[in-house]
Design a protein around this motif. Structure first.
Motif, PDB file in Angstrom:
ATOM      1  N   ARG A  18       0.824  -1.750  -0.175  1.00 47.60           N
ATOM      2  CA  ARG A  18       0.448  -0.530   0.294  1.00 47.60           C
ATOM      3  C   ARG A  18       0.838   1.300   0.027  1.00 47.60           C
ATOM      4  O   ARG A  18       0.292   2.095  -0.642  1.00 47.60           O
ATOM      5  CB  ARG A  18      -1.249  -0.250   1.509  1.00 47.60           C
ATOM      6  CG  ARG A  18      -1.632  -1.368   0.824  1.00 47.60           C
ATOM      7  CD  ARG A  18      -2.772  -1.094   2.465  1.00 47.60           C
ATOM      8  NE  ARG A  18      -1.749  -0.894   3.654  1.00 47.60           N
ATOM      9  CZ  ARG A  18      -1.336  -1.845   4.500  1.00 47.60           C
ATOM     10  NH1 ARG A  18      -1.831  -3.360   3.369  1.00 47.60           N
ATOM     11  NH2 ARG A  18      -1.178  -1.914   5.665  1.00 47.60           N
ATOM     12  N   LYS A  20       4.218   1.660  -1.296  1.00 48.29           N
ATOM     13  CA  LYS A  20       5.112   1.759  -2.450  1.00 48.29           C
ATOM     14  C   LYS A  20       3.609   1.890  -3.232  1.00 48.29           C
ATOM     15  O   LYS A  20       4.292   3.323  -4.270  1.00 48.29           O
ATOM     16  CB  LYS A  20       5.491   0.059  -2.267  1.00 48.29           C
ATOM     17  CG  LYS A  20       6.299  -0.015  -3.682  1.00 48.29           C
ATOM     18  CD  LYS A  20       6.331  -1.342  -4.364  1.00 48.29           C
ATOM     19  CE  LYS A  20       7.936  -1.087  -5.540  1.00 48.29           C
ATOM     20  NZ  LYS A  20       7.307  -0.865  -6.455  1.00 48.29           N
ATOM     21  N   ALA A  21       2.720   1.644  -2.932  1.00 51.55           N
ATOM     22  CA  ALA A  21       1.689   2.361  -4.409  1.00 51.55           C
ATOM     23  C   ALA A  21       1.045   4.001  -4.284  1.00 51.55           C
ATOM     24  O   ALA A  21       1.278   4.219  -5.035  1.00 51.55           O
ATOM     25  CB  ALA A  21       0.231   1.301  -4.485  1.00 51.55           C
ATOM     26  N   LEU A  22       1.111   3.800  -2.911  1.00 47.29           N
ATOM     27  CA  LEU A  22       1.302   5.582  -3.283  1.00 47.29           C
ATOM     28  C   LEU A  22       2.057   6.058  -3.113  1.00 47.29           C
ATOM     29  O   LEU A  22       1.607   7.393  -3.896  1.00 47.29           O
ATOM     30  CB  LEU A  22       0.249   5.581  -1.475  1.00 47.29           C
ATOM     31  CG  LEU A  22      -1.131   5.038  -0.832  1.00 47.29           C
ATOM     32  CD1 LEU A  22      -0.821   5.389   0.873  1.00 47.29           C
ATOM     33  CD2 LEU A  22      -1.976   5.860  -1.201  1.00 47.29           C
ATOM     34  N   GLU A  24       4.392   5.752  -5.556  1.00 49.71           N
ATOM     35  CA  GLU A  24       4.588   6.106  -7.118  1.00 49.71           C
ATOM     36  C   GLU A  24       3.173   6.368  -7.530  1.00 49.71           C
ATOM     37  O   GLU A  24       3.152   7.134  -8.222  1.00 49.71           O
ATOM     38  CB  GLU A  24       4.165   4.225  -7.514  1.00 49.71           C
ATOM     39  CG  GLU A  24       5.370   3.648  -6.944  1.00 49.71           C
ATOM     40  CD  GLU A  24       5.936   2.186  -7.236  1.00 49.71           C
ATOM     41  OE1 GLU A  24       4.819   1.084  -7.844  1.00 49.71           O
ATOM     42  OE2 GLU A  24       6.640   1.286  -7.129  1.00 49.71           O
ATOM     43  N   GLN A  25       2.247   7.110  -6.518  1.00 47.82           N
ATOM     44  CA  GLN A  25       1.057   7.469  -7.353  1.00 47.82           C
ATOM     45  C   GLN A  25       0.717   8.828  -7.229  1.00 47.82           C
ATOM     46  O   GLN A  25       0.128   9.499  -8.057  1.00 47.82           O
ATOM     47  CB  GLN A  25       0.104   7.182  -5.919  1.00 47.82           C
ATOM     48  CG  GLN A  25      -1.149   7.723  -6.903  1.00 47.82           C
ATOM     49  CD  GLN A  25      -2.837   7.532  -5.482  1.00 47.82           C
ATOM     50  OE1 GLN A  25      -3.025   6.997  -5.119  1.00 47.82           O
ATOM     51  NE2 GLN A  25      -3.291   8.906  -5.152  1.00 47.82           N
ATOM     52  N   ILE A  26       2.138   9.253  -6.785  1.00 46.60           N
ATOM     53  CA  ILE A  26       2.476  10.476  -7.365  1.00 46.60           C
ATOM     54  C   ILE A  26       4.036  11.069  -7.653  1.00 46.60           C
ATOM     55  O   ILE A  26       4.528  11.747  -7.861  1.00 46.60           O
ATOM     56  CB  ILE A  26       1.963  11.472  -5.512  1.00 46.60           C
ATOM     57  CG1 ILE A  26       3.333  10.696  -4.774  1.00 46.60           C
ATOM     58  CG2 ILE A  26       0.963  11.443  -5.109  1.00 46.60           C
ATOM     59  CD1 ILE A  26       3.940  11.233  -3.434  1.00 46.60           C
ATOM     60  N   SER A  29       9.494   7.243  -7.497  1.00 49.27           N
ATOM     61  CA  SER A  29       9.738   5.776  -7.903  1.00 49.27           C
ATOM     62  C   SER A  29      10.720   5.657  -6.276  1.00 49.27           C
ATOM     63  O   SER A  29      12.018   6.014  -5.765  1.00 49.27           O
ATOM     64  CB  SER A  29      11.232   5.548  -8.777  1.00 49.27           C
ATOM     65  OG  SER A  29      11.276   4.367  -9.119  1.00 49.27           O
ATOM     66  N   GLN A 174      -8.811   0.911   2.154  1.00 51.77           N
ATOM     67  CA  GLN A 174      -8.829   1.104   0.707  1.00 51.77           C
ATOM     68  C   GLN A 174      -9.446  -0.184  -0.334  1.00 51.77           C
ATOM     69  O   GLN A 174      -9.774   0.039  -1.050  1.00 51.77           O
ATOM     70  CB  GLN A 174      -6.946   1.123   0.366  1.00 51.77           C
ATOM     71  CG  GLN A 174      -6.568  -0.494   0.697  1.00 51.77           C
ATOM     72  CD  GLN A 174      -5.885  -0.501   2.082  1.00 51.77           C
ATOM     73  OE1 GLN A 174      -6.967  -0.019   3.128  1.00 51.77           O
ATOM     74  NE2 GLN A 174      -5.855  -1.257   2.221  1.00 51.77           N
ATOM     75  N   ASN A 189      -5.890   8.959   2.821  1.00 55.57           N
ATOM     76  CA  ASN A 189      -4.274   8.602   2.603  1.00 55.57           C
ATOM     77  C   ASN A 189      -3.977   8.629   3.895  1.00 55.57           C
ATOM     78  O   ASN A 189      -1.987   7.131   3.709  1.00 55.57           O
ATOM     79  CB  ASN A 189      -2.927   8.969   1.265  1.00 55.57           C
ATOM     80  CG  ASN A 189      -4.185   9.547   0.028  1.00 55.57           C
ATOM     81  OD1 ASN A 189      -4.086   8.316  -0.355  1.00 55.57           O
ATOM     82  ND2 ASN A 189      -3.842  10.626  -0.590  1.00 55.57           N
ATOM     83  N   LEU A 196       0.330  11.072   1.712  1.00 51.92           N
ATOM     84  CA  LEU A 196       1.020  11.595   0.955  1.00 51.92           C
ATOM     85  C   LEU A 196       1.202  13.875   0.170  1.00 51.92           C
ATOM     86  O   LEU A 196       2.259  13.688   0.167  1.00 51.92           O
ATOM     87  CB  LEU A 196       0.475  11.431  -0.828  1.00 51.92           C
ATOM     88  CG  LEU A 196      -0.008   9.735  -0.435  1.00 51.92           C
ATOM     89  CD1 LEU A 196      -1.019   9.895  -2.196  1.00 51.92           C
ATOM     90  CD2 LEU A 196       1.445   9.477  -0.511  1.00 51.92           C
TER      91      LEU A 196
END
Length: 209
Positions: A18, A20-22, A24-26, A29, A174, A189, A196
């Motif tokens: 979760r 890592k995905a958050l 990467e969402q913004i 890397s 989520q 978030n 974030l």
């Protein structure tokens, strides 16, 4: 958004998909590097009881452990290392991750029809290109979550999905757990696992000011 981190080594001290995905969402890397600490033992050793303090303390402990381990493996010094921890707080009492089915049922029964707080502690260790010393910054983002009144059937059906395991408070907002929540006050978030907006503001200030 993160041009100030171009060409820099960014490490996430967490195996949480979760978080890592958050990130990467913004558009950030990250390389994942696990922080291995005994959370219960760490908290007991410091005699901490305040949930928000626990969240911040564990984020800092994870960051320092991962940083030392990463450097010790001769991977070099990361330009930015990020760690986080989330604690669910019901009336000043922390509710951790369930150890079994019964634990999850008991936690959700306590949360049913009540408001609880979610505290997400974040710690990042960073070094600007012109600096030699590594700096540490930490903060806590808190928000309020209101649960609807949950029947035993709903609780048992949710626990049977398995989504409750590995999550503070025994639910994942989520996912399917979203149906348990009436409303939140604060950063969604942060409840998922990583604030974030606050992180972006703080890390940009750290590197650009």
């Amino acid at each position: 958004m993160f041009k100030f981190l171009d060409g820099k080594t960014v490490i996430l001290a967490s195996t949480s998909p979760r978080r890592k995905a958050l990130l990467e969402q913004i558009g950030l890397s990250v390389n994942v590097f696990q922080a291995e600490i005994d959370e219960e033992e760490e908290v007991l050793s410091e005699n901490l009881t305040e949930p928000s303090e626990i969240a911040k303390f564990l984020a800092v402990a994870k960051a320092k452990h991962a940083f030392e381990k990463y450097c010790g493996l001769n991977n070099g010094v990361p330009d930015l290392l990020i760690a986080s921890d989330t604690v669910v707080d019901l009336d000043g009492s922390p509710i951790g991750k369930p150890k079994n089915k019964q634990g999850a049922i008991e936690a959700l029964t306590r949360l049913s029809g009540n408001m609880h707080e979610v505290h997400t502690g974040v710690c990042f260790m960073f070094r600007k290109s012109e600096d030699v010393d590594v700096k540490t910054l930490s903060f806590v983002e808190s928000c309020k979550v209101h649960f609807g009144q949950l029947s035993s059937e709903v609780i048992n059906t949710y626990v049977a999905t398995g989504e409750c395991y590995g999550k503070a408070g025994s639910y994942g907002i989520q996912g399917i757990g979203s149906i348990l929540v009436e409303k939140i006050e604060g950063d969604y978030n942060a409840v998922v696992g990583f604030p974030l907006r606050r992180f972006f503001v703080e890390v940009r200030k750290a590197f650009c000011d």
